[in-house]
Write a protein that holds these residues in place. Structure first.
Motif, PDB file in Angstrom:
ATOM      1  N   THR A   1      60.754  20.995  49.587  1.00  0.00           N
ATOM      2  CA  THR A   1      61.550  20.055  48.849  1.00  0.00           C
ATOM      3  C   THR A   1      60.728  19.591  47.663  1.00  0.00           C
ATOM      4  OG1 THR A   1      62.479  19.318  50.935  1.00  0.00           O
ATOM      5  CG2 THR A   1      62.915  17.948  49.011  1.00  0.00           C
TER       6      THR A   1
ATOM      7  N   GLU B   1      63.191  19.834  65.643  1.00  0.00           N
ATOM      8  CA  GLU B   1      63.271  18.745  64.667  1.00  0.00           C
ATOM      9  C   GLU B   1      64.486  18.855  63.750  1.00  0.00           C
ATOM     10  OE1 GLU B   1      58.710  17.444  63.874  1.00  0.00           O
ATOM     11  OE2 GLU B   1      59.355  19.291  62.897  1.00  0.00           O
ATOM     12  N   LYS B   2      65.355  19.819  63.997  1.00  0.00           N
ATOM     13  CA  LYS B   2      66.514  20.000  63.119  1.00  0.00           C
ATOM     14  C   LYS B   2      67.346  18.734  63.010  1.00  0.00           C
ATOM     15  CE  LYS B   2      67.914  24.755  62.774  1.00  0.00           C
ATOM     16  NZ  LYS B   2      68.873  25.765  63.209  1.00  0.00           N
TER      17      LYS B   2
ATOM     18  N   ASN C   1      54.609  17.495  55.302  1.00  0.00           N
ATOM     19  CA  ASN C   1      55.055  16.909  56.565  1.00  0.00           C
ATOM     20  C   ASN C   1      54.903  17.978  57.643  1.00  0.00           C
ATOM     21  OD1 ASN C   1      56.033  14.195  55.884  1.00  0.00           O
ATOM     22  ND2 ASN C   1      57.425  15.315  54.542  1.00  0.00           N
TER      23      ASN C   1
ATOM     24  N   ASN D   1      57.971  20.512  53.853  1.00  0.00           N
ATOM     25  CA  ASN D   1      58.333  20.089  55.197  1.00  0.00           C
ATOM     26  C   ASN D   1      58.314  21.287  56.128  1.00  0.00           C
ATOM     27  OD1 ASN D   1      59.117  17.368  54.314  1.00  0.00           O
ATOM     28  ND2 ASN D   1      60.727  18.475  53.254  1.00  0.00           N
TER      29      ASN D   1
ATOM     30  N   THR E   1      60.600  24.558  54.933  1.00  0.00           N
ATOM     31  CA  THR E   1      61.458  24.027  53.892  1.00  0.00           C
ATOM     32  C   THR E   1      60.600  23.398  52.830  1.00  0.00           C
ATOM     33  OG1 THR E   1      63.177  23.557  55.502  1.00  0.00           O
ATOM     34  CG2 THR E   1      63.323  22.419  53.405  1.00  0.00           C
TER      35      THR E   1
ATOM     36  N   GLN F   1      68.568  14.309  55.521  1.00  0.00           N
ATOM     37  CA  GLN F   1      69.485  14.792  54.487  1.00  0.00           C
ATOM     38  C   GLN F   1      70.676  13.854  54.319  1.00  0.00           C
ATOM     39  OE1 GLN F   1      69.146  17.331  52.311  1.00  0.00           O
ATOM     40  NE2 GLN F   1      67.090  17.491  53.136  1.00  0.00           N
TER      41      GLN F   1
ATOM     42  N   LEU G   1      58.061  16.101  61.146  1.00  0.00           N
ATOM     43  CA  LEU G   1      58.973  15.165  60.495  1.00  0.00           C
ATOM     44  C   LEU G   1      58.858  13.797  61.155  1.00  0.00           C
ATOM     45  CD1 LEU G   1      62.232  17.253  59.998  1.00  0.00           C
ATOM     46  CD2 LEU G   1      60.553  16.587  58.276  1.00  0.00           C
TER      47      LEU G   1
ATOM     48  N   ILE H   1      59.553  22.440  59.559  1.00  0.00           N
ATOM     49  CA  ILE H   1      60.591  21.955  60.466  1.00  0.00           C
ATOM     50  C   ILE H   1      60.729  22.918  61.629  1.00  0.00           C
ATOM     51  CG2 ILE H   1      63.023  21.329  60.676  1.00  0.00           C
ATOM     52  CD1 ILE H   1      62.983  20.890  57.601  1.00  0.00           C
TER      53      ILE H   1
ATOM     54  N   TRP I   1      65.847  16.459  60.514  1.00  0.00           N
ATOM     55  CA  TRP I   1      66.055  16.924  59.154  1.00  0.00           C
ATOM     56  C   TRP I   1      67.484  16.602  58.698  1.00  0.00           C
ATOM     57  CZ3 TRP I   1      63.648  17.524  54.985  1.00  0.00           C
ATOM     58  CH2 TRP I   1      64.180  18.244  53.917  1.00  0.00           C
ATOM     59  N   HIS I   2      68.456  16.800  59.575  1.00  0.00           N
ATOM     60  CA  HIS I   2      69.843  16.485  59.215  1.00  0.00           C
ATOM     61  C   HIS I   2      70.006  14.984  58.947  1.00  0.00           C
ATOM     62  CE1 HIS I   2      71.069  20.557  59.790  1.00  0.00           C
ATOM     63  NE2 HIS I   2      70.887  20.545  61.096  1.00  0.00           N
TER      64      HIS I   2
ATOM     65  N   TYR J   1      60.448   8.988  56.206  1.00  0.00           N
ATOM     66  CA  TYR J   1      60.366  10.173  55.350  1.00  0.00           C
ATOM     67  C   TYR J   1      60.311   9.758  53.886  1.00  0.00           C
ATOM     68  CZ  TYR J   1      61.616  14.509  52.992  1.00  0.00           C
ATOM     69  OH  TYR J   1      61.627  15.594  52.138  1.00  0.00           O
TER      70      TYR J   1
END
Length: 176
Positions: free
Chosen positions: A171, A110-111, A76, A104, A169, A118, A79, A106, A114-115, A86
């Motif tokens: 994943t 874009e935080k 990604n 990813n 990040t 999650q 994001l 980030i 991401w949150h 996603y």
């Protein structure tokens, strides 16, 4: 690494730019986005399924309904705007009992995305507060000053490079 790769990006223009850059670097890559005619999209998907090239750079048009069992990596680059997109993106890997991984990239901007992702995956998710998040008298907009050692005068950190603003990040989505 082996296996096919899908790189998801935000815009058609960025998809084309990255695919062409990869091709310039001798990677087997093609692009897929919403402006391609249906015949071209079908040909790109068919060639990807038949291992004619390894890397597909795509916008979210490829996330839904794309069934290619040999995709091992999803990157990604940007994001998606919604957690559901996603889920669809990373669902392109680890198909038919195979393993796969999602990477990813980030940016600080874009935080919040991401949150949200999650929280969609884990409703009990709570973002960690960054270290040193206490209030400071330093002007928040002012750049951090570095002396000639490149470490801001921090002796404990000498010899280390300053961290970049971006965050990577990884994943891993593997089937048991």
């Amino acid at each position: 690494r082996d296996g096919s790769v899908i790189v998801f990006v935000k815009t058609k223009r960025l998809a084309e730019r990255i695919a062409y850059k990869l091709q310039d670097e001798n990677f087997q890559a093609e692009v897929m986005h919403g402006d391609l005619h249906q015949g071209k999209r079908s040909r790109v998907i068919r060639n990807f399924r038949n291992h004619q090239f390894r890397i597909l750079v795509a916008t979210d048009v490829a996330a839904r309904g794309l069934d290619v069992p040999h995709v091992e990596h999803v990157i990604n680059h940007n994001l998606p705007q919604s957690p559901e997109d996603y889920i669809h993106r990373i669902g392109r890997t680890a198909r038919a009992g195979n393993s796969g991984a999602a990477l990813n990239l980030i940016s600080p901007a874009e935080k919040h995305l991401w949150h949200a992702i999650q929280r969609r995956i884990d409703p009990n998710y709570r973002p960690e507060k960054p270290k040193g998040s206490g209030h400071s008298r330093r002007n928040k907009g002012a750049p951090k000053r570095f002396n000639n050692t490149g470490n801001g005068g921090n002796k404990r950190n000498s010899g280390k490079k300053p961290q970049s603003k971006g965050q990577k990040t990884h994943t891993d989505h593997r089937k048991p």
